[in-house]
Design an enzyme around this catalytic site. Structure first.
Site, PDB file in Angstrom:
ATOM      1  N   ARG A  58       0.808  -1.219   0.000  1.00 34.82           N
ATOM      2  CA  ARG A  58       0.000   0.000   0.000  1.00 34.82           C
ATOM      3  C   ARG A  58       0.843   1.272   0.000  1.00 34.82           C
ATOM      4  O   ARG A  58       0.348   2.342  -0.356  1.00 34.82           O
ATOM      5  CB  ARG A  58      -1.001  -0.029   1.168  1.00 34.82           C
ATOM      6  N   GLU A  95       4.968  -9.091  14.104  1.00 34.11           N
ATOM      7  CA  GLU A  95       4.470  -9.332  15.456  1.00 34.11           C
ATOM      8  C   GLU A  95       4.593 -10.815  15.811  1.00 34.11           C
ATOM      9  O   GLU A  95       4.930 -11.177  16.914  1.00 34.11           O
ATOM     10  CB  GLU A  95       3.024  -8.848  15.575  1.00 34.11           C
TER      11      GLU A  95
HETATM   12  P1  AMP Z   1       4.947  -2.933  11.223  1.00 35.11           P
HETATM   13  O1  AMP Z   1       6.111  -3.538  10.507  1.00 35.11           O
HETATM   14  O2  AMP Z   1       4.564  -3.707  12.454  1.00 35.11           O
HETATM   15  O3  AMP Z   1       5.142  -1.459  11.505  1.00 35.11           O
HETATM   16  O4  AMP Z   1       3.671  -3.076  10.277  1.00 35.11           O
HETATM   17  C1  AMP Z   1       3.463  -2.185   9.226  1.00 35.11           C
HETATM   18  C2  AMP Z   1       3.049  -2.885   7.974  1.00 35.11           C
HETATM   19  O5  AMP Z   1       2.010  -3.843   8.213  1.00 35.11           O
HETATM   20  C3  AMP Z   1       2.475  -1.884   6.985  1.00 35.11           C
HETATM   21  O6  AMP Z   1       2.972  -2.226   5.683  1.00 35.11           O
HETATM   22  C4  AMP Z   1       0.967  -2.039   7.085  1.00 35.11           C
HETATM   23  O7  AMP Z   1       0.374  -1.995   5.809  1.00 35.11           O
HETATM   24  C5  AMP Z   1       0.748  -3.392   7.756  1.00 35.11           C
HETATM   25  N1  AMP Z   1      -0.119  -3.323   8.936  1.00 35.11           N
HETATM   26  C6  AMP Z   1       0.237  -3.620  10.211  1.00 35.11           C
HETATM   27  N2  AMP Z   1      -0.792  -3.506  11.063  1.00 35.11           N
HETATM   28  C7  AMP Z   1      -1.845  -3.096  10.310  1.00 35.11           C
HETATM   29  C8  AMP Z   1      -3.216  -2.762  10.612  1.00 35.11           C
HETATM   30  N3  AMP Z   1      -3.698  -2.810  11.855  1.00 35.11           N
HETATM   31  N4  AMP Z   1      -4.012  -2.356   9.592  1.00 35.11           N
HETATM   32  C9  AMP Z   1      -3.523  -2.289   8.334  1.00 35.11           C
HETATM   33  N5  AMP Z   1      -2.261  -2.590   7.990  1.00 35.11           N
HETATM   34  C10 AMP Z   1      -1.425  -2.988   8.962  1.00 35.11           C
END
Ligand code: AMP
Length: 171
Positions: A58, A95
């Protein structure tokens, strides 16, 4: 502009326990997207930028939009196995479990200024991996941009550079 009006929250997607922030209504609305674009451009405009890098998938929805407005190029940071040719790949933590992202080796990032963009900052693992990939190739990350930030996860603490977000959730 109340950006939250254009973000749909979907429980238990893609897996149980995740409250997914869906930007589909944002994409469907010109004024809301234009607000996102101009807000990001306001942050970027005083910097000397060479590239905007979009994060799979995205982030791509914003990276070419910004690159076009700034008159610079963009490139993709993609999940492993999606980019053809010679790539550099790095593993990062999710996660639960791990994943990998890649950039193409034939983009010369040496001493170039790149801005990273994604739709959402959660734990910061994804943007940190993107930062690392650019740094390994001798490039410079100015900062990151995210439309949405999940503030309770403190993702910004995991990044080497600053991150700017437009809408924050603490739930
Ligand atoms: P992180 O690496 O944990 O910061 O996760 C970010 C990535 O995961 C981004 O590319 C987001 O598109 C996706 N992502 C993580 N959590 C969500 C959420 N609650 N809603 C939508 N996309 C998420």
């Amino acid at each position: 502009m109340k950006l939250k009006d254009y973000i749909e929250e979907i429980p238990d997607f893609p897996v149980k326990g995740i409250l997914f922030k869906d930007i589909s209504p944002l994409l469907a609305n010109f004024e809301a997207m234009n607000y996102v674009k101009t807000s990001f451009i306001d942050i970027i405009k005083s910097y000397n930028v060479d590239y905007i890098a979009g994060i799979d998938a995205r982030g791509f929805l914003f990276s070419t939009l910004l690159a076009d407005a700034l008159g610079v190029g963009s490139f993709m940071i993609r999940k492993e196995g999606k980019l053809p040719g010679k790539v550099m790949t790095k593993e990062y933590n999710l996660e639960y479990g791990t994943s990998k992202m890649s950039i193409k080796k034939n983009i010369n990032l040496k001493n170039k200024n790149t801005i990273l963009v994604d739709d959402l900052l959660a734990t910061g693992g994804t943007l940190k991996c993107a930062e690392d990939l650019i740094n390994i190739t001798g490039g410079n990350v100015l900062f990151s941009l995210a439309v949405i930030e999940l503030t309770n996860l403190n993702g910004y603490k995991n990044l080497n550079s600053k991150v700017y977000s437009l809408v924050k959730y603490d739930d």
